[in-house]
Design a protein around this motif. Structure first.
Motif, PDB file in Angstrom:
ATOM      1  N   ASP A 113       0.865  -1.184   0.000  1.00 54.85           N
ATOM      2  CA  ASP A 113       0.000   0.000   0.000  1.00 54.85           C
ATOM      3  C   ASP A 113       0.895   1.225   0.000  1.00 54.85           C
ATOM      4  N   ASP A 114       0.574   2.211  -0.824  1.00 63.26           N
ATOM      5  CA  ASP A 114       1.414   3.407  -0.882  1.00 63.26           C
ATOM      6  C   ASP A 114       1.160   4.351   0.290  1.00 63.26           C
ATOM      7  N   GLU A 115       0.081   4.118   1.051  1.00 67.11           N
ATOM      8  CA  GLU A 115      -0.227   4.952   2.212  1.00 67.11           C
ATOM      9  C   GLU A 115       0.307   4.277   3.479  1.00 67.11           C
ATOM     10  N   PRO A 116       1.318   4.864   4.132  1.00 63.63           N
ATOM     11  CA  PRO A 116       1.948   4.217   5.297  1.00 63.63           C
ATOM     12  C   PRO A 116       0.958   3.884   6.409  1.00 63.63           C
ATOM     13  N   TYR A 117       0.026   4.791   6.705  1.00 63.42           N
ATOM     14  CA  TYR A 117      -0.916   4.541   7.801  1.00 63.42           C
ATOM     15  C   TYR A 117      -1.794   3.328   7.490  1.00 63.42           C
ATOM     16  N   SER A 118      -2.324   3.271   6.285  1.00 63.92           N
ATOM     17  CA  SER A 118      -3.178   2.159   5.886  1.00 63.92           C
ATOM     18  C   SER A 118      -2.403   0.851   5.914  1.00 63.92           C
ATOM     19  N   ARG A 119      -1.152   0.901   5.466  1.00 63.35           N
ATOM     20  CA  ARG A 119      -0.307  -0.300   5.456  1.00 63.35           C
ATOM     21  C   ARG A 119      -0.060  -0.808   6.876  1.00 63.35           C
ATOM     22  N   LYS A 120       0.283   0.109   7.779  1.00 59.73           N
ATOM     23  CA  LYS A 120       0.560  -0.272   9.164  1.00 59.73           C
ATOM     24  C   LYS A 120      -0.693  -0.791   9.857  1.00 59.73           C
ATOM     25  N   GLU A 121      -1.846  -0.176   9.553  1.00 54.96           N
ATOM     26  CA  GLU A 121      -3.095  -0.625  10.163  1.00 54.96           C
ATOM     27  C   GLU A 121      -3.405  -2.058   9.743  1.00 54.96           C
ATOM     28  N   LEU A 122      -3.249  -2.355   8.472  1.00 53.29           N
ATOM     29  CA  LEU A 122      -3.542  -3.699   7.987  1.00 53.29           C
ATOM     30  C   LEU A 122      -2.575  -4.714   8.592  1.00 53.29           C
TER      31      LEU A 122
END
Length: 242
Positions: free
Chosen positions: A11-20
């Motif tokens: 995911d190019d969005e760090p927050y979304s990547r970390k959440e997942l």
């Protein structure tokens, strides 16, 4: 004990990547093998890490998730794909790539649980006791056949049409391609640092910046230095460092 499902999150969005990643770690069946912030990086890391499954965002700059999925179909080991996106309109096209599931943002714990359950069924996870134990690598040298424990191999390098296998005491030349050796060593801590070098992580002693983002690598008990391509540096450090 269940064999973990090696997972790459893209995911190019760090927050979304970390959440997942955080939500996936709640499930013992999942082992996070790595993460990527672009479609291009996803393809590189799938080649390096050979994950069982890729959680793949769709809307990304450069190579988007659908294009990355198409590229992943060409790999020797094709991972299962779970698309994870904020856009439901891509679902029909996404399932052309035989996706296991299609997750919508914001992620819900219940949806993650359903996805993990589907992955376990799709990958037919099985007890570790039933896993075939890795044997030794047979190499012919001066008319004799030697059986090498992969954990005794420092690194492998490819020179023209020959692969050179280096241990602390000896060097062996074989015709086996690097890609095939990398697949055979998949149960051991080897890492591709360059298109022509595969290294056992336990023997790495030192990394030194070189130029244009590349590094040089030194191994325990060896004088030579090996090149680390800049595309592999970040993931190598993640594998090595606490």
């Amino acid at each position: 004990m269940i064999k973990p499902i090696r997972t790459l999150v893209v995911d190019d969005e760090p927050y979304s990547r970390k959440e997942l990643i955080h939500l996936l770690k709640e499930h013992p069946a999942i082992q996070i093998a790595g993460e990527a912030d672009s479609g291009e990086q996803a393809v590189v890391k799938c080649t390096q890490l050979q994950p069982d499954v890729v959680f793949l965002d769709i809307e990304m700059p450069g190579m988007n998730g659908l294009e990355a999925a198409r590229a992943l179909q060409q790999l020797k080991k094709v991972p299962d794909i779970v698309f994870a996106t904020a856009y439901p309109e891509f679902a029909a096209e996404a399932f052309r790539y035989e996706a296991v599931h299609y997750l919508l943002k914001p992620f819900e714990e219940g949806d993650i649980a359903v996805t993990v359950s589907r992955l376990e069924k799709a990958l037919k996870s099985f007890p570790e006791a039933a896993i075939k134990h890795s044997g030794k690598l047979a190499v012919e040298h001066e008319g004799d056949i030697f059986y090498l424990d992969p954990n005794d191999i420092l690194y492998v390098t490819r020179e023209e049409k020959t692969s050179k296998i280096v241990t602390m005491e000896h060097e062996y030349e074989v015709k086996t391609p690097m890609k095939e050796l990398e697949a055979r060593f998949s149960e051991f801590p080897f890492f591709r640092i360059h298109k022509s070098f595969l290294v056992h992580l336990d023997y790495i002693n030192k990394l030194t910046p070189w130029f244009n983002g590349a590094y040089q690598l030194e191994l325990k008990g060896r004088k030579e230095v090996l090149p680390v391509s800049r595309n592999y540096v970040k993931e190598l450090r993640q594998q090595l460092e606490l």
